[in-house]
Design an enzyme around this catalytic site. Structure first.
Site, PDB file in Angstrom:
ATOM      1  N   LYS A  52      15.924 -21.479  16.540  1.00  0.00           N
ATOM      2  CA  LYS A  52      15.468 -22.689  17.235  1.00  0.00           C
ATOM      3  C   LYS A  52      16.659 -23.611  17.467  1.00  0.00           C
ATOM      4  CE  LYS A  52      12.838 -26.107  15.300  1.00  0.00           C
ATOM      5  NZ  LYS A  52      13.377 -27.397  15.737  1.00  0.00           N
ATOM      6  N   ASP A  79      13.913 -26.454  21.408  1.00  0.00           N
ATOM      7  CA  ASP A  79      12.966 -27.466  20.907  1.00  0.00           C
ATOM      8  C   ASP A  79      13.389 -28.851  21.391  1.00  0.00           C
ATOM      9  OD1 ASP A  79      10.930 -28.662  19.520  1.00  0.00           O
ATOM     10  OD2 ASP A  79      11.906 -28.505  17.565  1.00  0.00           O
ATOM     11  N   LYS A  81      11.175 -30.954  22.900  1.00  0.00           N
ATOM     12  CA  LYS A  81       9.993 -31.839  22.832  1.00  0.00           C
ATOM     13  C   LYS A  81       9.963 -32.786  24.033  1.00  0.00           C
ATOM     14  CE  LYS A  81       9.381 -31.636  17.816  1.00  0.00           C
ATOM     15  NZ  LYS A  81      10.556 -30.910  17.322  1.00  0.00           N
ATOM     16  N   ASP A  84       8.062 -36.993  29.455  1.00  0.00           N
ATOM     17  CA  ASP A  84       8.556 -37.884  30.506  1.00  0.00           C
ATOM     18  C   ASP A  84       7.561 -37.823  31.657  1.00  0.00           C
ATOM     19  OD1 ASP A  84      10.302 -39.413  32.253  1.00  0.00           O
ATOM     20  OD2 ASP A  84      12.010 -38.668  31.095  1.00  0.00           O
ATOM     21  N   THR A 137       4.592 -33.113  12.198  1.00  0.00           N
ATOM     22  CA  THR A 137       4.225 -32.969  10.787  1.00  0.00           C
ATOM     23  C   THR A 137       4.820 -34.076   9.920  1.00  0.00           C
ATOM     24  OG1 THR A 137       5.997 -31.332  10.706  1.00  0.00           O
ATOM     25  CG2 THR A 137       3.760 -30.502  10.738  1.00  0.00           C
ATOM     26  N   ARG A 232      15.171 -26.671   6.359  1.00  0.00           N
ATOM     27  CA  ARG A 232      15.948 -27.063   5.183  1.00  0.00           C
ATOM     28  C   ARG A 232      15.798 -26.145   3.976  1.00  0.00           C
ATOM     29  NH1 ARG A 232      14.418 -33.222   6.373  1.00  0.00           N
ATOM     30  NH2 ARG A 232      12.737 -32.052   7.389  1.00  0.00           N
TER      31      ARG A 232
HETATM   32  O1  C5P Z   1      11.835 -27.080   7.493  1.00  0.00           O
HETATM   33  P1  C5P Z   1      12.372 -28.386   8.019  1.00  0.00           P
HETATM   34  O2  C5P Z   1      11.532 -29.588   7.633  1.00  0.00           O
HETATM   35  O3  C5P Z   1      13.834 -28.596   7.766  1.00  0.00           O
HETATM   36  O4  C5P Z   1      12.205 -28.221   9.586  1.00  0.00           O
HETATM   37  C1  C5P Z   1      12.687 -29.186  10.402  1.00  0.00           C
HETATM   38  C2  C5P Z   1      12.720 -28.625  11.771  1.00  0.00           C
HETATM   39  O5  C5P Z   1      11.398 -28.480  12.272  1.00  0.00           O
HETATM   40  C3  C5P Z   1      13.456 -29.537  12.707  1.00  0.00           C
HETATM   41  O6  C5P Z   1      14.214 -28.700  13.578  1.00  0.00           O
HETATM   42  C4  C5P Z   1      12.363 -30.245  13.442  1.00  0.00           C
HETATM   43  O7  C5P Z   1      12.756 -30.612  14.736  1.00  0.00           O
HETATM   44  C5  C5P Z   1      11.263 -29.198  13.463  1.00  0.00           C
HETATM   45  N1  C5P Z   1       9.933 -29.760  13.530  1.00  0.00           N
HETATM   46  C6  C5P Z   1       9.130 -29.438  14.569  1.00  0.00           C
HETATM   47  N2  C5P Z   1       7.886 -29.983  14.683  1.00  0.00           N
HETATM   48  C7  C5P Z   1       7.420 -30.781  13.756  1.00  0.00           C
HETATM   49  C8  C5P Z   1       8.221 -31.086  12.659  1.00  0.00           C
HETATM   50  C9  C5P Z   1       9.494 -30.549  12.570  1.00  0.00           C
HETATM   51  O8  C5P Z   1       9.523 -28.662  15.423  1.00  0.00           O
HETATM   52  N3  C5P Z   1       6.189 -31.228  13.870  1.00  0.00           N
END
Ligand code: C5P
Length: 259
Positions: A52, A79, A81, A84, A137, A232
């Site tokens: 990603k 990614d 996101k 716009d 999240t 992470r």
């Molecule tokens: O596992 P970790 O918390 O480090 O993952 C963070 C990654 O997940 C980041 O790249 C963040 O942009 C992505 N992410 C996501 N959607 C979310 C929360 C985090 O794509 N709702």
């Protein structure tokens, strides 16, 4: 509009147990430079299925970051996101499709017209799968209430997912907690992607960092998630490849308990 079953089928999640599990693991290249990202990706490549590329790396390095996936023979999930006006997002989707990425995120909160325009552009591409980000999240019910959103995060996830699906999008990003309700509401053909994964979260041993709606790899797979984004817990491990391998084994064991 794409056939509903096709998006999930196109990701070819089958295969041997460990191989299938590996292909479900998405590793974010959350690094500040191309060199660091390339070295990290090469280290964990044997145990992951998708790389990603997110805002940190793409803003600094641009399309060169996507080449890392090509070099390692892995699908790339861009990614960005996107959120716009419809024209801007539609054109950005076309630009991303031209880069050859497999997955691209748009914010479901961008509205029906924006989502429709994005879906139209993706349908013109060769195999780009759009993923609608529902509720991040990192947000919980209290954060949504502060934004004036009525009801729970789970309700809002479903509302946004339905909106995105009506616009022609068949992939969704949500926390593992919402996956059972999404599966029930949207059916078996949709692709569900879950970040907020923390190995050991059910034993109280894992840090959520800035993630608030978290679950273990096993819980996410049991709930019905297709792809798991794990950042992470792999990136910051003493041995990232061993951490990725352990997650793949947990996924494989959950998919096929006898294996
Ligand atoms: O596992 P970790 O918390 O480090 O993952 C963070 C990654 O997940 C980041 O790249 C963040 O942009 C992505 N992410 C996501 N959607 C979310 C929360 C985090 O794509 N709702």
């Amino acid at each position: 509009m794409a056939n509903i079953g096709s998006v999930r089928q196109r990701t070819s999640l089958g295969g041997s147990s460990l191989d299938e599990a590996r292909r479900r693991l998405v590793f974010p290249l959350d690094y500040a430079s191309l060199d660091e990202a390339r070295a990290a990706a090469a280290r964990v490549a044997p145990s992951i299925g998708v790389l990603k590329v997110g805002l940190e790396l793409f803003v600094r390095e641009g399309p060169a970051a996507i080449e890392i996936g090509r070099e390692l023979g892995l699908d790339v999930f861009l990614d960005l996101k996107l959120h716009d006006i419809p024209q801007t997002v539609g054109r950005a989707v076309a630009s991303a499709a031209a880069l050859g990425v497999r997955y691209l995120t748009v914010h479901a909160g961008g509205g029906a017209e924006m989502l429709k325009r994005a879906a139209q552009e993706a349908a013109r591409s060769q195999g780009l799968i759009l993923l609608a980000v529902t509720v991040l999240t990192s947000l919980d019910d209290g954060d949504l209430a502060a934004q004036g959103v009525q009801g729970s995060a789970s309700e809002h996830v479903l509302r946004l997912a339905r909106l995105a699906r009506s616009a022609g999008i068949h992939g969704f990003v949500a926390s593992p907690h919402e996956v059972p309700a999404l599966r029930q509401a949207l059916g078996q053909g949709e692709l569900l992607v879950t970040p907020g994964i923390r190995p050991g979260a059910d034993e109280g041993g894992a840090r959520g960092d800035d993630q608030k709606r978290i679950a273990t790899p096993s819980a996410a797979i049991s709930a019905g998630a297709d792809l798991l984004v794990v950042g992470r817990p792999i990136r910051d491990a003493a041995d990232p490849l061993a951490a990725a391998r352990a997650i793949v084994q947990e996924i494989a064991h959950t998919l096929h308990p006898a294996s």
